[in-house]
Motif scaffolding. Sequence first.
Motif, PDB file in Angstrom:
ATOM      1  N   GLU A  66       0.841  -1.194   0.000  1.00 29.40           N
ATOM      2  CA  GLU A  66       0.000   0.000   0.000  1.00 29.40           C
ATOM      3  C   GLU A  66       0.879   1.248   0.000  1.00 29.40           C
ATOM      4  O   GLU A  66       1.859   1.320   0.740  1.00 29.40           O
ATOM      5  CB  GLU A  66      -0.874   0.011   1.256  1.00 29.40           C
ATOM      6  CG  GLU A  66      -1.620   1.297   1.487  1.00 29.40           C
ATOM      7  CD  GLU A  66      -2.189   1.402   2.897  1.00 29.40           C
ATOM      8  OE1 GLU A  66      -2.841   2.413   3.155  1.00 29.40           O
ATOM      9  OE2 GLU A  66      -1.963   0.500   3.721  1.00 29.40           O
ATOM     10  N   VAL A  67       0.524   2.229  -0.823  1.00 33.93           N
ATOM     11  CA  VAL A  67       1.240   3.505  -0.812  1.00 33.93           C
ATOM     12  C   VAL A  67       0.817   4.243   0.457  1.00 33.93           C
ATOM     13  O   VAL A  67      -0.349   4.604   0.617  1.00 33.93           O
ATOM     14  CB  VAL A  67       0.954   4.338  -2.074  1.00 33.93           C
ATOM     15  CG1 VAL A  67       1.631   5.697  -1.970  1.00 33.93           C
ATOM     16  CG2 VAL A  67       1.433   3.595  -3.318  1.00 33.93           C
ATOM     17  N   TYR A  68       1.760   4.430   1.376  1.00 34.22           N
ATOM     18  CA  TYR A  68       1.505   5.063   2.674  1.00 34.22           C
ATOM     19  C   TYR A  68       1.419   6.578   2.516  1.00 34.22           C
ATOM     20  O   TYR A  68       0.568   7.224   3.086  1.00 34.22           O
ATOM     21  CB  TYR A  68       2.613   4.651   3.634  1.00 34.22           C
ATOM     22  CG  TYR A  68       2.495   5.188   5.032  1.00 34.22           C
ATOM     23  CD1 TYR A  68       1.383   4.919   5.815  1.00 34.22           C
ATOM     24  CD2 TYR A  68       3.520   5.950   5.579  1.00 34.22           C
ATOM     25  CE1 TYR A  68       1.286   5.402   7.112  1.00 34.22           C
ATOM     26  CE2 TYR A  68       3.437   6.430   6.869  1.00 34.22           C
ATOM     27  CZ  TYR A  68       2.315   6.149   7.626  1.00 34.22           C
ATOM     28  OH  TYR A  68       2.215   6.630   8.902  1.00 34.22           O
ATOM     29  N   TRP A  69       2.342   7.142   1.738  1.00 32.08           N
ATOM     30  CA  TRP A  69       2.285   8.557   1.396  1.00 32.08           C
ATOM     31  C   TRP A  69       3.069   8.814   0.122  1.00 32.08           C
ATOM     32  O   TRP A  69       3.875   8.000  -0.304  1.00 32.08           O
ATOM     33  CB  TRP A  69       2.735   9.484   2.529  1.00 32.08           C
ATOM     34  CG  TRP A  69       4.093   9.282   3.134  1.00 32.08           C
ATOM     35  CD1 TRP A  69       4.349   8.737   4.359  1.00 32.08           C
ATOM     36  CD2 TRP A  69       5.378   9.646   2.604  1.00 32.08           C
ATOM     37  NE1 TRP A  69       5.698   8.726   4.602  1.00 32.08           N
ATOM     38  CE2 TRP A  69       6.359   9.287   3.547  1.00 32.08           C
ATOM     39  CE3 TRP A  69       5.799  10.238   1.420  1.00 32.08           C
ATOM     40  CZ2 TRP A  69       7.714   9.490   3.344  1.00 32.08           C
ATOM     41  CZ3 TRP A  69       7.157  10.442   1.206  1.00 32.08           C
ATOM     42  CH2 TRP A  69       8.090  10.074   2.168  1.00 32.08           C
ATOM     43  N   ARG A  70       2.793   9.994  -0.470  1.00 31.39           N
ATOM     44  CA  ARG A  70       3.501  10.492  -1.656  1.00 31.39           C
ATOM     45  C   ARG A  70       3.993  11.894  -1.335  1.00 31.39           C
ATOM     46  O   ARG A  70       3.321  12.632  -0.618  1.00 31.39           O
ATOM     47  CB  ARG A  70       2.560  10.590  -2.852  1.00 31.39           C
ATOM     48  CG  ARG A  70       2.065   9.310  -3.406  1.00 31.39           C
ATOM     49  CD  ARG A  70       1.005   9.598  -4.491  1.00 31.39           C
ATOM     50  NE  ARG A  70       0.500   8.396  -5.096  1.00 31.39           N
ATOM     51  CZ  ARG A  70      -0.489   7.662  -4.602  1.00 31.39           C
ATOM     52  NH1 ARG A  70      -1.084   8.018  -3.490  1.00 31.39           N
ATOM     53  NH2 ARG A  70      -0.887   6.576  -5.223  1.00 31.39           N
ATOM     54  N   HIS A  71       5.137  12.245  -1.906  1.00 31.63           N
ATOM     55  CA  HIS A  71       5.656  13.603  -1.738  1.00 31.63           C
ATOM     56  C   HIS A  71       6.105  14.101  -3.109  1.00 31.63           C
ATOM     57  O   HIS A  71       6.924  13.461  -3.767  1.00 31.63           O
ATOM     58  CB  HIS A  71       6.829  13.619  -0.753  1.00 31.63           C
ATOM     59  CG  HIS A  71       7.433  14.978  -0.583  1.00 31.63           C
ATOM     60  ND1 HIS A  71       6.886  15.923   0.240  1.00 31.63           N
ATOM     61  CD2 HIS A  71       8.522  15.550  -1.152  1.00 31.63           C
ATOM     62  CE1 HIS A  71       7.618  17.023   0.186  1.00 31.63           C
ATOM     63  NE2 HIS A  71       8.618  16.821  -0.657  1.00 31.63           N
ATOM     64  N   ASP A  72       5.574  15.245  -3.532  1.00 33.42           N
ATOM     65  CA  ASP A  72       5.935  15.828  -4.819  1.00 33.42           C
ATOM     66  C   ASP A  72       7.133  16.760  -4.620  1.00 33.42           C
ATOM     67  O   ASP A  72       7.025  17.777  -3.952  1.00 33.42           O
ATOM     68  CB  ASP A  72       4.759  16.605  -5.392  1.00 33.42           C
ATOM     69  CG  ASP A  72       5.001  17.094  -6.811  1.00 33.42           C
ATOM     70  OD1 ASP A  72       6.143  16.997  -7.303  1.00 33.42           O
ATOM     71  OD2 ASP A  72       4.038  17.574  -7.421  1.00 33.42           O
ATOM     72  N   THR A  73       8.271  16.395  -5.201  1.00 33.06           N
ATOM     73  CA  THR A  73       9.485  17.203  -5.065  1.00 33.06           C
ATOM     74  C   THR A  73       9.545  18.317  -6.106  1.00 33.06           C
ATOM     75  O   THR A  73      10.422  19.168  -6.034  1.00 33.06           O
ATOM     76  CB  THR A  73      10.744  16.339  -5.216  1.00 33.06           C
ATOM     77  OG1 THR A  73      10.806  15.843  -6.560  1.00 33.06           O
ATOM     78  CG2 THR A  73      10.768  15.191  -4.215  1.00 33.06           C
ATOM     79  N   SER A  74       8.668  18.288  -7.081  1.00 31.16           N
ATOM     80  CA  SER A  74       8.608  19.263  -8.184  1.00 31.16           C
ATOM     81  C   SER A  74       9.786  19.174  -9.141  1.00 31.16           C
ATOM     82  O   SER A  74       9.932  20.021 -10.017  1.00 31.16           O
ATOM     83  CB  SER A  74       8.483  20.696  -7.656  1.00 31.16           C
ATOM     84  OG  SER A  74       7.315  20.821  -6.881  1.00 31.16           O
ATOM     85  N   GLU A  75      10.649  18.179  -8.958  1.00 30.14           N
ATOM     86  CA  GLU A  75      11.782  17.953  -9.865  1.00 30.14           C
ATOM     87  C   GLU A  75      11.959  16.459 -10.079  1.00 30.14           C
ATOM     88  O   GLU A  75      11.663  15.663  -9.192  1.00 30.14           O
ATOM     89  CB  GLU A  75      13.075  18.521  -9.284  1.00 30.14           C
ATOM     90  CG  GLU A  75      13.102  20.026  -9.185  1.00 30.14           C
ATOM     91  CD  GLU A  75      14.459  20.541  -8.727  1.00 30.14           C
ATOM     92  OE1 GLU A  75      15.368  19.727  -8.449  1.00 30.14           O
ATOM     93  OE2 GLU A  75      14.609  21.758  -8.660  1.00 30.14           O
ATOM     94  N   SER A  76      12.478  16.093 -11.215  1.00 33.64           N
ATOM     95  CA  SER A  76      12.717  14.693 -11.534  1.00 33.64           C
ATOM     96  C   SER A  76      13.640  14.037 -10.507  1.00 33.64           C
ATOM     97  O   SER A  76      14.660  14.606 -10.122  1.00 33.64           O
ATOM     98  CB  SER A  76      13.338  14.587 -12.928  1.00 33.64           C
ATOM     99  OG  SER A  76      13.584  13.251 -13.252  1.00 33.64           O
ATOM    100  N   ILE A  77      13.264  12.844 -10.068  1.00 32.63           N
ATOM    101  CA  ILE A  77      14.113  12.040  -9.170  1.00 32.63           C
ATOM    102  C   ILE A  77      14.746  10.958 -10.038  1.00 32.63           C
ATOM    103  O   ILE A  77      14.053  10.078 -10.527  1.00 32.63           O
ATOM    104  CB  ILE A  77      13.302  11.421  -8.018  1.00 32.63           C
ATOM    105  CG1 ILE A  77      12.569  12.507  -7.235  1.00 32.63           C
ATOM    106  CG2 ILE A  77      14.216  10.605  -7.101  1.00 32.63           C
ATOM    107  CD1 ILE A  77      11.570  11.977  -6.220  1.00 32.63           C
TER     108      ILE A  77
END
Length: 102
Positions: A66-77
């Motif tokens: 299960e995806v517990y959380w997501r974080h948008d860094t606004s830049e390519s990882i």
Amino acid sequence: RRARSRVFFSRGKELHGYELVDGLLKRLWEPVRAAGTLTAACAREELVYVGASDGILYAVRQETGEVYWRHDTSESIEQPPFIYGEELFVPTRNTLVVLQAD
């Protein structure tokens, strides 16, 4: 209680989780699918962390996928996240994002 031997890896846009049981790899859950291409994963305690080329960092529960959380860094990882102490480091295209490892 025996320690569990688990392996987590990404292939394209999918994150896979397996556990070693009686000398054989057993799939833990259906692959987690992302919109962007995934980096290599790192794991700590109950979570697996993986970054994506669309800038999203995922924290996935080891037990369930299960995806517990997501974080948008606004830049390519493009490089894998890593843990040092209690912090999660996420190298993006132009910066290093530092988060608390849950």
